[in-house]
Design a protein around this motif. Structure first.
Motif, PDB file in Angstrom:
ATOM      1  N   GLU A  77       2.786   5.996  -2.776  1.00 56.21           N
ATOM      2  CA  GLU A  77       3.860   6.795  -3.343  1.00 56.21           C
ATOM      3  C   GLU A  77       3.642   6.986  -4.826  1.00 56.21           C
ATOM      4  O   GLU A  77       3.810   8.062  -5.378  1.00 56.21           O
ATOM      5  CB  GLU A  77       5.181   6.068  -3.110  1.00 56.21           C
ATOM      6  CG  GLU A  77       6.382   6.862  -3.563  1.00 56.21           C
ATOM      7  CD  GLU A  77       7.627   6.013  -3.482  1.00 56.21           C
ATOM      8  OE1 GLU A  77       8.521   6.193  -4.313  1.00 56.21           O
ATOM      9  OE2 GLU A  77       7.683   5.159  -2.567  1.00 56.21           O
ATOM     10  N   HIS A  78       3.221   5.873  -5.429  1.00 56.59           N
ATOM     11  CA  HIS A  78       2.955   5.878  -6.834  1.00 56.59           C
ATOM     12  C   HIS A  78       1.960   6.958  -7.179  1.00 56.59           C
ATOM     13  O   HIS A  78       2.091   7.680  -8.142  1.00 56.59           O
ATOM     14  CB  HIS A  78       2.351   4.537  -7.183  1.00 56.59           C
ATOM     15  CG  HIS A  78       2.768   4.102  -8.514  1.00 56.59           C
ATOM     16  ND1 HIS A  78       3.632   3.098  -8.715  1.00 56.59           N
ATOM     17  CD2 HIS A  78       2.473   4.593  -9.721  1.00 56.59           C
ATOM     18  CE1 HIS A  78       3.830   2.963  -9.998  1.00 56.59           C
ATOM     19  NE2 HIS A  78       3.131   3.859 -10.629  1.00 56.59           N
ATOM     20  N   HIS A  79       0.950   7.010  -6.341  1.00 63.74           N
ATOM     21  CA  HIS A  79      -0.133   7.915  -6.664  1.00 63.74           C
ATOM     22  C   HIS A  79       0.235   9.358  -6.496  1.00 63.74           C
ATOM     23  O   HIS A  79      -0.162  10.184  -7.296  1.00 63.74           O
ATOM     24  CB  HIS A  79      -1.353   7.562  -5.831  1.00 63.74           C
ATOM     25  CG  HIS A  79      -2.202   6.634  -6.605  1.00 63.74           C
ATOM     26  ND1 HIS A  79      -3.534   6.562  -6.485  1.00 63.74           N
ATOM     27  CD2 HIS A  79      -1.843   5.775  -7.568  1.00 63.74           C
ATOM     28  CE1 HIS A  79      -3.969   5.672  -7.349  1.00 63.74           C
ATOM     29  NE2 HIS A  79      -2.961   5.176  -7.997  1.00 63.74           N
ATOM     30  N   ASN A 119      -1.527  12.910 -16.178  1.00 64.98           N
ATOM     31  CA  ASN A 119      -0.648  12.107 -15.357  1.00 64.98           C
ATOM     32  C   ASN A 119       0.406  12.948 -14.630  1.00 64.98           C
ATOM     33  O   ASN A 119       1.342  12.429 -14.079  1.00 64.98           O
ATOM     34  CB  ASN A 119       0.006  11.005 -16.186  1.00 64.98           C
ATOM     35  CG  ASN A 119       0.812  11.599 -17.320  1.00 64.98           C
ATOM     36  OD1 ASN A 119       1.181  12.768 -17.265  1.00 64.98           O
ATOM     37  ND2 ASN A 119       1.091  10.809 -18.327  1.00 64.98           N
ATOM     38  N   GLU A 146       2.653  14.686 -15.557  1.00 64.65           N
ATOM     39  CA  GLU A 146       3.932  14.913 -16.193  1.00 64.65           C
ATOM     40  C   GLU A 146       3.713  15.554 -17.553  1.00 64.65           C
ATOM     41  O   GLU A 146       4.410  15.274 -18.517  1.00 64.65           O
ATOM     42  CB  GLU A 146       4.707  13.604 -16.313  1.00 64.65           C
ATOM     43  CG  GLU A 146       5.009  13.020 -14.947  1.00 64.65           C
ATOM     44  CD  GLU A 146       5.820  11.745 -15.045  1.00 64.65           C
ATOM     45  OE1 GLU A 146       6.788  11.710 -15.802  1.00 64.65           O
ATOM     46  OE2 GLU A 146       5.475  10.781 -14.360  1.00 64.65           O
ATOM     47  N   GLY A 147       2.689  16.368 -17.623  1.00 67.46           N
ATOM     48  CA  GLY A 147       2.431  17.075 -18.868  1.00 67.46           C
ATOM     49  C   GLY A 147       1.862  16.187 -19.942  1.00 67.46           C
ATOM     50  O   GLY A 147       2.117  16.365 -21.115  1.00 67.46           O
ATOM     51  N   GLY A 148       1.073  15.189 -19.531  1.00 66.61           N
ATOM     52  CA  GLY A 148       0.516  14.253 -20.498  1.00 66.61           C
ATOM     53  C   GLY A 148      -0.669  14.832 -21.225  1.00 66.61           C
ATOM     54  O   GLY A 148      -1.116  15.939 -20.974  1.00 66.61           O
ATOM     55  N   TYR A 170      -8.732  10.344 -13.740  1.00 61.75           N
ATOM     56  CA  TYR A 170      -8.921   8.918 -13.998  1.00 61.75           C
ATOM     57  C   TYR A 170      -9.863   8.292 -12.987  1.00 61.75           C
ATOM     58  O   TYR A 170     -10.608   7.373 -13.307  1.00 61.75           O
ATOM     59  CB  TYR A 170      -7.580   8.181 -14.050  1.00 61.75           C
ATOM     60  CG  TYR A 170      -6.937   7.923 -12.721  1.00 61.75           C
ATOM     61  CD1 TYR A 170      -7.354   6.865 -11.930  1.00 61.75           C
ATOM     62  CD2 TYR A 170      -5.891   8.732 -12.252  1.00 61.75           C
ATOM     63  CE1 TYR A 170      -6.770   6.622 -10.707  1.00 61.75           C
ATOM     64  CE2 TYR A 170      -5.299   8.491 -11.034  1.00 61.75           C
ATOM     65  CZ  TYR A 170      -5.741   7.434 -10.264  1.00 61.75           C
ATOM     66  OH  TYR A 170      -5.159   7.199  -9.052  1.00 61.75           O
ATOM     67  N   ASN A 190       2.847  10.415  -7.142  1.00 64.48           N
ATOM     68  CA  ASN A 190       3.580  10.689  -8.361  1.00 64.48           C
ATOM     69  C   ASN A 190       2.657  11.040  -9.517  1.00 64.48           C
ATOM     70  O   ASN A 190       2.959  11.876 -10.335  1.00 64.48           O
ATOM     71  CB  ASN A 190       4.361   9.450  -8.779  1.00 64.48           C
ATOM     72  CG  ASN A 190       5.823   9.668  -8.582  1.00 64.48           C
ATOM     73  OD1 ASN A 190       6.246  10.802  -8.489  1.00 64.48           O
ATOM     74  ND2 ASN A 190       6.571   8.605  -8.510  1.00 64.48           N
ATOM     75  N   LEU A 191       1.548  10.303  -9.566  1.00 63.25           N
ATOM     76  CA  LEU A 191       0.696  10.444 -10.740  1.00 63.25           C
ATOM     77  C   LEU A 191      -0.303  11.578 -10.561  1.00 63.25           C
ATOM     78  O   LEU A 191      -0.771  12.153 -11.515  1.00 63.25           O
ATOM     79  CB  LEU A 191      -0.034   9.139 -11.002  1.00 63.25           C
ATOM     80  CG  LEU A 191       0.923   7.980 -11.281  1.00 63.25           C
ATOM     81  CD1 LEU A 191       0.162   6.680 -11.346  1.00 63.25           C
ATOM     82  CD2 LEU A 191       1.680   8.191 -12.573  1.00 63.25           C
ATOM     83  N   PRO A 219      -6.126  16.065 -13.607  1.00 64.78           N
ATOM     84  CA  PRO A 219      -6.623  15.061 -14.523  1.00 64.78           C
ATOM     85  C   PRO A 219      -5.563  14.343 -15.361  1.00 64.78           C
ATOM     86  O   PRO A 219      -5.765  13.202 -15.718  1.00 64.78           O
ATOM     87  CB  PRO A 219      -7.543  15.839 -15.451  1.00 64.78           C
ATOM     88  CG  PRO A 219      -7.268  17.262 -15.224  1.00 64.78           C
ATOM     89  CD  PRO A 219      -6.513  17.388 -13.972  1.00 64.78           C
ATOM     90  N   LEU A 235       0.837  -1.194   0.000  1.00 66.57           N
ATOM     91  CA  LEU A 235       0.000   0.000   0.000  1.00 66.57           C
ATOM     92  C   LEU A 235       0.871   1.243   0.000  1.00 66.57           C
ATOM     93  O   LEU A 235       0.518   2.253  -0.597  1.00 66.57           O
ATOM     94  CB  LEU A 235      -0.925  -0.010   1.209  1.00 66.57           C
ATOM     95  CG  LEU A 235      -2.037  -1.058   1.075  1.00 66.57           C
ATOM     96  CD1 LEU A 235      -2.835  -1.156   2.357  1.00 66.57           C
ATOM     97  CD2 LEU A 235      -2.939  -0.749  -0.099  1.00 66.57           C
ATOM     98  N   ILE A 292       3.804   1.518  -1.403  1.00 68.52           N
ATOM     99  CA  ILE A 292       4.295   1.731  -2.762  1.00 68.52           C
ATOM    100  C   ILE A 292       3.201   2.380  -3.587  1.00 68.52           C
ATOM    101  O   ILE A 292       3.412   3.333  -4.314  1.00 68.52           O
ATOM    102  CB  ILE A 292       4.685   0.382  -3.407  1.00 68.52           C
ATOM    103  CG1 ILE A 292       5.802  -0.266  -2.615  1.00 68.52           C
ATOM    104  CG2 ILE A 292       5.122   0.613  -4.847  1.00 68.52           C
ATOM    105  CD1 ILE A 292       6.142  -1.656  -3.073  1.00 68.52           C
ATOM    106  N   GLN A 293       2.010   1.838  -3.391  1.00 67.79           N
ATOM    107  CA  GLN A 293       0.850   2.348  -4.129  1.00 67.79           C
ATOM    108  C   GLN A 293       0.660   3.831  -3.851  1.00 67.79           C
ATOM    109  O   GLN A 293       0.491   4.634  -4.752  1.00 67.79           O
ATOM    110  CB  GLN A 293      -0.353   1.532  -3.659  1.00 67.79           C
ATOM    111  CG  GLN A 293      -1.648   2.254  -3.697  1.00 67.79           C
ATOM    112  CD  GLN A 293      -2.349   1.940  -5.000  1.00 67.79           C
ATOM    113  OE1 GLN A 293      -1.783   1.306  -5.852  1.00 67.79           O
ATOM    114  NE2 GLN A 293      -3.551   2.405  -5.148  1.00 67.79           N
TER     115      GLN A 293
END
Ligand code: HEM
Ligand SMILES: [Cu+2]
Lengths: 608, 247
Positions: free
Chosen positions: B10-12, B21, B23-25, B34, B14-15, B19, B5, B7-8
């Motif tokens: 932290e991941h999030h 990602n 990183e300028g997506g 999402y 990041n993302l 709306p 959890l 890691i999850q």
């Protein structure tokens, strides 16, 4: 040829972007890395390995019942020694036969070609091809796998029940499936089947929601929808079909569970068993068929679309040509998706449903042949005068097209409600759907595995073994299923245990032997693939960064596979994925999506 | 699991922020996050589940020669003994559910204003409304079961003129179509199960708000997602209500 000349190499982008390093550096244990992993690449591999295990189990079941159909008079004490509960006096029990065909269908349709095919490639390819670090929700993604796993455990356990596994066919029509007194497999075996399928749908839903929102929300800079590779488009629509059709299977199954457990009469009416009238009244088995096929037909497209997407991509890469009709491909997928929802009753022409309704469904069913034909046309024109590289993925992709044509044509026969009077529930249908769906989807899957194996494991698969595998499977599959068309035209019904005592059909004994022999050979041939797969995983030739010289983003992410997919910043996309052989004078015949448009290209604006 | 959890999490971070990602997506056409995309697709899928049930209801019911008159089946009111108050109780239930939906709308508004106290207050409103609805449903089920309704037996039958009566009162000539009970318990039960999960989720959202999770996150999008689910459950009830009580 030097791939790096066009390629932006990674060596110089190994800087960590401020604030959001792509590579996460956790201390990972074996468990968190390989078992309860949240990395989409690992989850994809988990789906793949599970799918392979299921395919072996499901395939072996078909060998067992083909032995019965090929040699109905012989006895097989050897088999009895291994599968003692399924055999008596060296012969397969009829009950076991029905359990085996039911489980074979269920396993192949749902566990292998739905969960594993989508699960593997949606997981491996979506984030890598759209330029994302992972799925929108890695946790849901992992849960999707674990629901699939548990569903599998329940389904597998049902094989060992004293009353046997479910035996009402993969379509589990009531009343056979609703009343335990009708057959042993309709007892606990059916209960296990239903529980497993509800878990399975949960898995599909978790996965599908994730795939859709990842494609919609996580694309990297420059990756507009119309620059997505066709694999992603196909997986995207597959997920949407699943999201909309599997819930109806849940409703369908829940009502069946009530009929079995609570004594309700959703699907049951006026039933007499052993001279005794049962109290059920007012239900309708046809209602079940409508609900089931509302899932069942879209389900076949859930199976074939990912394969179609991969084949489109692979054919373009290996024939070094832009895919023919990129947008036509997308709109035909859309067309298939929409039409796929309104043709379900073509499975029910003879169910007693209103014949007028039958002609409406005939119309829609024949309409769906149009987008299918558009796709076939586009694959052939992509190959046409291409600079085709013969490789294992391209062979399997071409094999897919062959299978899809052969099986699609018989679909048009079956789609006519009048012709279906003769053909329904015969071996003709068995031939149709095995070729168009079963074998074709397997070919798509093999093409995908051979193509993206280096992406998954950093090594190449052995080509010699791959070609032999292809030859055995391609020739063998036609040997198995082609004759079934003729048997079916003659009216031989499917799902019969033996034709010995039926004068009219016993003449096909030799043909049935041939089919069974081919089945066994093809089954054994798959072990070549397995050996190749596991051997190459450890011993295969190390892959270069972009072994097929493809344009898509997955080949820009370090081939050894890092957490977060790209070190430093995510790649930026400047063009569509099919710029192959643009310049006939250049010896570099591909332009990756990350290469900016030249001034000239900007001017003529063909590719966005 | 805790590690996973983490890691999850932290991941999030990041993302997020959505709306895109982060990183300028590329953005989505609708420019929604999402999480909301997922919720919308989930609701679409759930709508298909309910549609399948309601279509099953329609097809079974239309195949019957006779069906109990809802005005004569659903006519009791708690505490009023032998009343004749057709559909009064279910109207109250429906009203409560709609009010709770309104409360959640207010909670979402307060979320936009970053008003933690306001979100908490209105979430309580939503939770209480949901719980009351469930209580009402429990009473109604209980009452009908007491009258003899079962998934496999329907005591509401026709008299000689086709008027609905309880068999036990010796007015009906026969029990009614047994599908009535099965459909009623099956579909209102499935809806009730959704209300129940909705209440649980709302309670969770309340505590997460109280802990300041969303305040710290800088947005109350989670309340919006929870709210979407709650409105959906409310909307489905309208159809269930229509099918069982008004037709
Ligand atoms: C070209 C368009 C197609 C048409 C017009 C078509 C038509 C039909 C019809 C009418 C049937 C019912 C036959 C019967 O039971 O009497 C049928 C069965 C079936 N089709 Fe197709 N089909 C087409 C393509 C496909 C594709 C692409 C797939 C899968 C990828 C597929 C998979 C199946 C399956 C699994 C069954 C049999 C299910 C069962 O009864 O167990 N078909 N098809
Ligand atoms: Cu179909």
């Amino acid at each position: 040829m030097q791939t790096t000349t066009v390629h932006e190499t990674h060596a110089d982008v190994h800087v960590h972007g401020p604030g959001h390093g792509g590579g996460h550096h956790h201390t990972e244990t074996f468990i968190s890395k390989y078992i309860f992993s949240l990395d989409h690449k690992t989850i994809g591999k988990q789906f793949l390995i599970m799918g392979m295990a299921w395919a072996i189990i499901g395939g072996f079941m078909s060998v067992l019942f083909r032995v019965q159909l090929g040699w109905p008079d012989e006895t097989f004490p050897v088999l009895e020694r291994i599968f003692s509960t399924w055999f008596t006096d060296g012969k397969l029990n009829p009950e076991a036969y029905y359990s085996l065909i039911t489980m074979h269908g269920t396993i192949m349709v749902f566990f292998v070609l739905t969960a594993s095919l989508s699960g593997t490639f949606a997981n491996v390819l979506i984030p890598l091809q759209i330029g994302a670090r992972d799925m929108a929700s890695p946790l849901m993604n992992a849960l999707s796998f674990w629901f699939f796993f548990i569903a599998g455990v329940v389904m597998f356990a049902s094989l060992f029940l004293p009353t046997g596994a479910a035996s009402a066919g993969w379509t589990i029509y009531p009343p056979l499936s609703a009343l335990p007194q009708t057959s042993p497999g309709s007892g606990n075996g059916m209960t296990f089947w239903l529980i497993a399928m509800v878990l399975f749908v949960a898995s599909t839903l978790l996965g599908g929601l994730n795939y859709v929102s990842t494609v919609l929300n996580m694309r990297t800079k420059g990756m507009t929808m119309f620059r997505l590779p066709l694999t992603v488009w196909a997986l995207f629509f597959t997920a949407i079909i699943g999201i909309l059709s599997f819930p109806v299977l849940v409703s369908c199954v829940v009502l069946l569970i009530f009929d079995r457990g609570l004594g309700t009469s959703f699907y049951l009416s006026n039933i007499v068993i052993g001279g005794k009238a049962l109290p059920y009244a007012g239900g309708s088995p046809i209602l079940f068929q409508h609900l089931f096929w509302f899932l069942g037909h879209p389900e076949v497209y859930i199976i074939i679309l990912p394969a179609m997407g991969m084949v489109s991509e692979i054919l373009a890469v290996h024939s070094r040509k832009p895919i023919f009709g990129y947008k036509a491909m997308i709109f035909s997928i859309l067309g298939i998706t929409v039409l796929g929802f309104i043709v379900w009753a073509h499975h029910m022409y003879l169910s007693g449903m209103n014949p007028f309704l039958g002609s409406v469904f005939t119309l829609f069913t024949l309409l769906i042949a149009i987008p299918s034909a558009v796709k076939v046309f586009n694959w052939l024109t992509t190959l046409w005068r291409g600079n085709i590289r013969i490789t294992p993925p391209s062979m399997f992709a071409i094999g897919f097209v062959s299978m899809f044509i052969s099986g699609g044509l018989t679909g048009i026969w079956l789609g006519n409600s009048t012709i279906d009077i003769q053909l329904h529930d015969t071996y003709f249908v068995v031939a149709h759907f095995h070729i168009v769906m079963g074998i074709a989807a397997f070919f798509g899957m093999f093409a995908g595995i051979y193509h993206w194996f280096p992406r998954m494991f950093g090594r190449m698969m052995n080509e010699t073994m791959a070609y032999i595998h292809f030859a055995i499977t391609f020739i063998g599959a036609y040997l198995i299923f082609w004759p079934m068309h003729f048997i079916g035209l003659a009216g031989v019904p499917r799902r019969y245990y033996s034709f010995n005592e039926i004068e009219a059909f016993s003449q096909y004994g030799d043909l049935n032997k041939l089919i069974s022999v081919a089945t066994i050979i093809v089954f054994l041939g798959q072990f070549l693939f397995l050996v190749n797969f596991f051997w190459s995983m450890y011993r295969g030739r190390k892959s270069v960064q972009n072994p097929w010289q493809a344009n898509t983003l997955e080949w820009t992410s370090p081939i050894e596979g890092i957490h977060g997919n790209w070190d430093g910043e995510l790649p930026t996309v400047h063009r569509w994925p099919y710029d192959y052989s643009r310049d006939p004078n250049s010896d570099i015949d591909f332009i990756p999506q990350t290469v900016p448009l030249t001034e000239e290209e900007k001017k003529d604006k063909i590719h966005h | 699991m805790a590690e996973i959890l983490e890691i999850q999490e932290e991941h999030h971070t990041n993302l997020l922020p959505t709306p895109d990602n982060g990183e300028g997506g590329e953005k989505t056409a609708m420019n929604i996050s999402y999480g909301k995309t997922m919720m919308w697709y989930f609701l679409l899928s759930d709508a298909f589940t309910f549609s399948a049930f309601l279509i099953a209801y329609a097809s079974i019911r239309l195949a019957q020669a006779w069906w109990p008159n809802p005005n004569l089946v659903f006519k009791s009111f708690p505490g009023l003994g032998h009343t004749n108050a057709p559909l009064a109780f279910v109207s109250v239930m429906t009203f409560i559910l709609i009010l709770s939906s309104v409360a959640v709308v207010r909670a979402v508004q307060e979320g936009h204003r970053m008003n933690q106290k306001g979100v908490m207050l209105w979430m309580i409103g939503g939770i209480v409304g949901g719980a009351m609805f469930l209580g009402c449903q429990a009473w109604e089920w209980n009452h009908l079961i007491a009258e003899g309704l079962r998934p496999f037996y329907n005591p509401f039958g026709p008299d000689a003129n086709g008027v609905t009566h309880l068999v036990e009162e010796h007015m009906a000539v026969s029990p009614g179509p047994i599908a009535f009970g099965a459909l009623f318990f099956g579909i209102t039960g499935f809806h009730g199960f959704h209300v129940f999960t909705g209440v649980c989720i709302n309670i969770w959202a309340f505590f997460a708000t109280a802990n300041g999770t969303f305040q710290r996150r800088g947005h109350y999008e989670m309340i919006e997602k929870v709210g979407l689910y709650w409105h959906f459950v409310d909307l489905v009830w309208v159809f269930v209500f229509l099918a069982f009580y008004l037709m």
